[in-house]
Design a protein around this motif. Structure first.
Motif, PDB file in Angstrom:
ATOM      1  N   GLN A  23       0.836  -1.189   0.000  1.00  0.00           N
ATOM      2  CA  GLN A  23       0.000   0.000   0.000  1.00  0.00           C
ATOM      3  C   GLN A  23       0.878   1.248   0.000  1.00  0.00           C
ATOM      4  O   GLN A  23       1.899   1.293   0.681  1.00  0.00           O
ATOM      5  CB  GLN A  23      -0.914   0.012   1.220  1.00  0.00           C
ATOM      6  CG  GLN A  23      -2.005  -1.010   1.146  1.00  0.00           C
ATOM      7  CD  GLN A  23      -2.960  -0.890   2.317  1.00  0.00           C
ATOM      8  OE1 GLN A  23      -2.557  -0.512   3.414  1.00  0.00           O
ATOM      9  NE2 GLN A  23      -4.217  -1.202   2.077  1.00  0.00           N
ATOM     10  N   VAL A  24       0.447   2.241  -0.771  1.00  0.00           N
ATOM     11  CA  VAL A  24       1.178   3.494  -0.910  1.00  0.00           C
ATOM     12  C   VAL A  24       0.190   4.633  -0.703  1.00  0.00           C
ATOM     13  O   VAL A  24      -0.942   4.577  -1.177  1.00  0.00           O
ATOM     14  CB  VAL A  24       1.808   3.603  -2.319  1.00  0.00           C
ATOM     15  CG1 VAL A  24       2.523   4.929  -2.492  1.00  0.00           C
ATOM     16  CG2 VAL A  24       2.744   2.448  -2.584  1.00  0.00           C
ATOM     17  N   LYS A  25       0.606   5.663  -0.002  1.00  0.00           N
ATOM     18  CA  LYS A  25      -0.216   6.858   0.161  1.00  0.00           C
ATOM     19  C   LYS A  25       0.164   7.857  -0.928  1.00  0.00           C
ATOM     20  O   LYS A  25       1.346   8.101  -1.158  1.00  0.00           O
ATOM     21  CB  LYS A  25      -0.009   7.476   1.535  1.00  0.00           C
ATOM     22  CG  LYS A  25      -0.561   6.627   2.662  1.00  0.00           C
ATOM     23  CD  LYS A  25      -0.455   7.374   3.976  1.00  0.00           C
ATOM     24  CE  LYS A  25      -0.901   6.528   5.151  1.00  0.00           C
ATOM     25  NZ  LYS A  25      -2.254   6.066   5.097  1.00  0.00           N
ATOM     26  N   VAL A  26      -0.857   8.382  -1.614  1.00  0.00           N
ATOM     27  CA  VAL A  26      -0.630   9.366  -2.667  1.00  0.00           C
ATOM     28  C   VAL A  26      -1.557  10.559  -2.447  1.00  0.00           C
ATOM     29  O   VAL A  26      -2.639  10.422  -1.862  1.00  0.00           O
ATOM     30  CB  VAL A  26      -0.859   8.782  -4.079  1.00  0.00           C
ATOM     31  CG1 VAL A  26       0.132   7.675  -4.376  1.00  0.00           C
ATOM     32  CG2 VAL A  26      -2.280   8.286  -4.257  1.00  0.00           C
ATOM     33  N   LEU A  27      -1.125  11.721  -2.908  1.00  0.00           N
ATOM     34  CA  LEU A  27      -1.968  12.906  -2.825  1.00  0.00           C
ATOM     35  C   LEU A  27      -3.081  12.834  -3.868  1.00  0.00           C
ATOM     36  O   LEU A  27      -2.893  12.293  -4.957  1.00  0.00           O
ATOM     37  CB  LEU A  27      -1.144  14.170  -3.049  1.00  0.00           C
ATOM     38  CG  LEU A  27      -0.232  14.568  -1.892  1.00  0.00           C
ATOM     39  CD1 LEU A  27       0.643  15.748  -2.288  1.00  0.00           C
ATOM     40  CD2 LEU A  27      -1.045  14.912  -0.663  1.00  0.00           C
ATOM     41  N   VAL A  28      -4.230  13.391  -3.508  1.00  0.00           N
ATOM     42  CA  VAL A  28      -5.370  13.471  -4.413  1.00  0.00           C
ATOM     43  C   VAL A  28      -5.651  14.945  -4.663  1.00  0.00           C
ATOM     44  O   VAL A  28      -5.741  15.741  -3.719  1.00  0.00           O
ATOM     45  CB  VAL A  28      -6.614  12.789  -3.800  1.00  0.00           C
ATOM     46  CG1 VAL A  28      -7.805  12.915  -4.729  1.00  0.00           C
ATOM     47  CG2 VAL A  28      -6.321  11.337  -3.459  1.00  0.00           C
ATOM     48  N   TYR A  29      -5.782  15.315  -5.937  1.00  0.00           N
ATOM     49  CA  TYR A  29      -6.031  16.695  -6.332  1.00  0.00           C
ATOM     50  C   TYR A  29      -7.409  16.835  -6.959  1.00  0.00           C
ATOM     51  O   TYR A  29      -7.860  15.957  -7.693  1.00  0.00           O
ATOM     52  CB  TYR A  29      -4.977  17.156  -7.355  1.00  0.00           C
ATOM     53  CG  TYR A  29      -3.619  17.358  -6.755  1.00  0.00           C
ATOM     54  CD1 TYR A  29      -3.205  18.617  -6.343  1.00  0.00           C
ATOM     55  CD2 TYR A  29      -2.741  16.297  -6.585  1.00  0.00           C
ATOM     56  CE1 TYR A  29      -1.951  18.818  -5.787  1.00  0.00           C
ATOM     57  CE2 TYR A  29      -1.488  16.483  -6.026  1.00  0.00           C
ATOM     58  CZ  TYR A  29      -1.100  17.745  -5.627  1.00  0.00           C
ATOM     59  OH  TYR A  29       0.139  17.930  -5.074  1.00  0.00           O
ATOM     60  N   ASP A  30      -8.044  17.962  -6.701  1.00  0.00           N
ATOM     61  CA  ASP A  30      -9.314  18.315  -7.313  1.00  0.00           C
ATOM     62  C   ASP A  30      -9.004  18.956  -8.670  1.00  0.00           C
ATOM     63  O   ASP A  30      -8.414  20.042  -8.732  1.00  0.00           O
ATOM     64  CB  ASP A  30     -10.055  19.297  -6.401  1.00  0.00           C
ATOM     65  CG  ASP A  30     -11.398  19.729  -6.925  1.00  0.00           C
ATOM     66  OD1 ASP A  30     -11.572  19.836  -8.164  1.00  0.00           O
ATOM     67  OD2 ASP A  30     -12.283  19.999  -6.103  1.00  0.00           O
ATOM     68  N   GLY A  31      -9.384  18.282  -9.744  1.00  0.00           N
ATOM     69  CA  GLY A  31      -9.081  18.770 -11.083  1.00  0.00           C
ATOM     70  C   GLY A  31      -9.681  20.124 -11.392  1.00  0.00           C
ATOM     71  O   GLY A  31      -9.068  20.948 -12.084  1.00  0.00           O
ATOM     72  N   LEU A  32     -10.881  20.403 -10.879  1.00  0.00           N
ATOM     73  CA  LEU A  32     -11.510  21.700 -11.139  1.00  0.00           C
ATOM     74  C   LEU A  32     -10.754  22.828 -10.448  1.00  0.00           C
ATOM     75  O   LEU A  32     -10.588  23.913 -11.017  1.00  0.00           O
ATOM     76  CB  LEU A  32     -12.974  21.693 -10.693  1.00  0.00           C
ATOM     77  CG  LEU A  32     -13.877  20.702 -11.436  1.00  0.00           C
ATOM     78  CD1 LEU A  32     -15.299  20.759 -10.875  1.00  0.00           C
ATOM     79  CD2 LEU A  32     -13.873  20.965 -12.935  1.00  0.00           C
ATOM     80  N   LYS A  33     -10.247  22.552  -9.253  1.00  0.00           N
ATOM     81  CA  LYS A  33      -9.438  23.556  -8.568  1.00  0.00           C
ATOM     82  C   LYS A  33      -8.099  23.758  -9.284  1.00  0.00           C
ATOM     83  O   LYS A  33      -7.557  24.867  -9.301  1.00  0.00           O
ATOM     84  CB  LYS A  33      -9.216  23.178  -7.114  1.00  0.00           C
ATOM     85  CG  LYS A  33     -10.457  23.348  -6.263  1.00  0.00           C
ATOM     86  CD  LYS A  33     -10.175  23.050  -4.814  1.00  0.00           C
ATOM     87  CE  LYS A  33     -11.444  23.226  -3.986  1.00  0.00           C
ATOM     88  NZ  LYS A  33     -11.229  22.897  -2.576  1.00  0.00           N
ATOM     89  N   MET A  34      -7.584  22.691  -9.890  1.00  0.00           N
ATOM     90  CA  MET A  34      -6.348  22.822 -10.655  1.00  0.00           C
ATOM     91  C   MET A  34      -6.559  23.746 -11.851  1.00  0.00           C
ATOM     92  O   MET A  34      -5.702  24.581 -12.156  1.00  0.00           O
ATOM     93  CB  MET A  34      -5.856  21.447 -11.120  1.00  0.00           C
ATOM     94  CG  MET A  34      -5.354  20.573  -9.994  1.00  0.00           C
ATOM     95  SD  MET A  34      -4.890  18.935 -10.547  1.00  0.00           S
ATOM     96  CE  MET A  34      -3.401  19.319 -11.464  1.00  0.00           C
ATOM     97  N   ILE A  35      -7.700  23.611 -12.518  1.00  0.00           N
ATOM     98  CA  ILE A  35      -8.019  24.498 -13.633  1.00  0.00           C
ATOM     99  C   ILE A  35      -8.060  25.941 -13.145  1.00  0.00           C
ATOM    100  O   ILE A  35      -7.470  26.838 -13.755  1.00  0.00           O
ATOM    101  CB  ILE A  35      -9.349  24.091 -14.294  1.00  0.00           C
ATOM    102  CG1 ILE A  35      -9.181  22.759 -15.032  1.00  0.00           C
ATOM    103  CG2 ILE A  35      -9.852  25.186 -15.239  1.00  0.00           C
ATOM    104  CD1 ILE A  35     -10.474  22.151 -15.535  1.00  0.00           C
ATOM    105  N   ASP A  36      -8.745  26.164 -12.017  1.00  0.00           N
ATOM    106  CA  ASP A  36      -8.821  27.515 -11.451  1.00  0.00           C
ATOM    107  C   ASP A  36      -7.435  28.067 -11.127  1.00  0.00           C
ATOM    108  O   ASP A  36      -7.150  29.243 -11.368  1.00  0.00           O
ATOM    109  CB  ASP A  36      -9.690  27.530 -10.192  1.00  0.00           C
ATOM    110  CG  ASP A  36     -11.163  27.278 -10.480  1.00  0.00           C
ATOM    111  OD1 ASP A  36     -11.591  27.431 -11.653  1.00  0.00           O
ATOM    112  OD2 ASP A  36     -11.890  26.910  -9.535  1.00  0.00           O
ATOM    113  N   GLU A  37      -6.566  27.234 -10.560  1.00  0.00           N
ATOM    114  CA  GLU A  37      -5.207  27.668 -10.211  1.00  0.00           C
ATOM    115  C   GLU A  37      -4.420  28.071 -11.460  1.00  0.00           C
ATOM    116  O   GLU A  37      -3.733  29.087 -11.465  1.00  0.00           O
ATOM    117  CB  GLU A  37      -4.452  26.549  -9.478  1.00  0.00           C
ATOM    118  CG  GLU A  37      -4.871  26.345  -8.051  1.00  0.00           C
ATOM    119  CD  GLU A  37      -4.470  27.509  -7.166  1.00  0.00           C
ATOM    120  OE1 GLU A  37      -3.301  27.925  -7.185  1.00  0.00           O
ATOM    121  OE2 GLU A  37      -5.355  28.016  -6.451  1.00  0.00           O
TER     122      GLU A  37
END
Length: 81
Positions: A23-37
């Motif tokens: 098992q590996v922990k990975v970050l999860v990003y909100d794609g819509l917020k990425m567009i806004d950024e």
């Protein structure tokens, strides 16, 4: 955990996924917020379509090892895929 440069405001959380037999922990990003950024940080200002194209080409298509972050986009019932 690997991070996507300049996208800290789009982090939604952490996911635990299986990579092989561990098992590996990975970050999860909100794609819509990425567009806004991307729109907010671009000069001249890019369109939402241009931001999505950038994300698809430079982020979603990149595998950087077992710690590759996850990007999610909300799905709404009845939406075309």
């Amino acid at each position: 955990m690997l991070k996507i440069d300049d996208m800290d405001n789009a982090i939604a959380g952490v996911a635990t996924i299986w990579q092989g037999n561990q098992q590996v922990k990975v970050l999860v990003y909100d794609g819509l917020k990425m567009i806004d950024e991307l729109i907010a940080k671009s000069s001249p200002q890019m369109s939402a379509d241009d931001a999505m194209e950038y994300i698809e080409y430079n982020i979603l298509s990149a595998y950087v090892g077992p710690d590759t972050p996850i990007v999610y986009f909300p799905y709404y019932e009845g939406e075309d895929e």
